[in-house]
Write a protein that holds these residues in place. Structure first.
Motif: not given
Length: 117
Positions: A5-8, A20-22, A77, A79, A95, A111
């Motif tokens: 799951v990606e975010s950021g 970005l984070s994964c 995680t 990054y 990711c 993302t």
């Protein structure tokens, strides 16, 4: 089954930065090679950066010197620190995890990163 799951992602002006984070779950994260890819409309998904389970890193020429990939095995995680962003960095960033040492077999949904000029 591995979940990624990606975010950021978000909107940033040219010259700015994003991280970005994964987060990966389902298998032993420290065993995975992790990668970031990106896709723009009408184009193939392109490699951006990768970090091996042992910590070696690799970058596409287009982001070398601007992006930094890192991982925190305790947090499962990875990054992607993106600096000096350019409008051409605009894309959906994905990711992926590889436990086989070759193909990436688990992918996130992506993302969106938008860099305005």
């Amino acid at each position: 089954q591995v979940q990624v799951v990606e975010s950021g992602g978000g909107l940033v002006q040219a010259g700015g930065s994003l991280r970005l984070s994964c987060a990966a779950s389902g298998r032993t994260f420290r065993s995975a090679d992790m990668g970031w890819f990106r896709r723009t409309p009408g184009k193939e998904r392109d490699f951006v950066a990768a970090i091996k389970s042992g910590g070696s890193t690799y970058y596409a020429d287009s982001v070398k010197g601007r992006f930094i990939i890192s991982r925190d095995n305790a947090k499962s995680t990875v990054y992607l620190q993106m600096n000096s962003l350019k409008p051409e960095d605009t894309a959906v960033y994905y990711c992926a995890a590889s436990y086989s040492g070759s193909a990436y077999d688990s992918w996130g949904r992506g993302t969106q990163v938008t860099v305005s000029s």
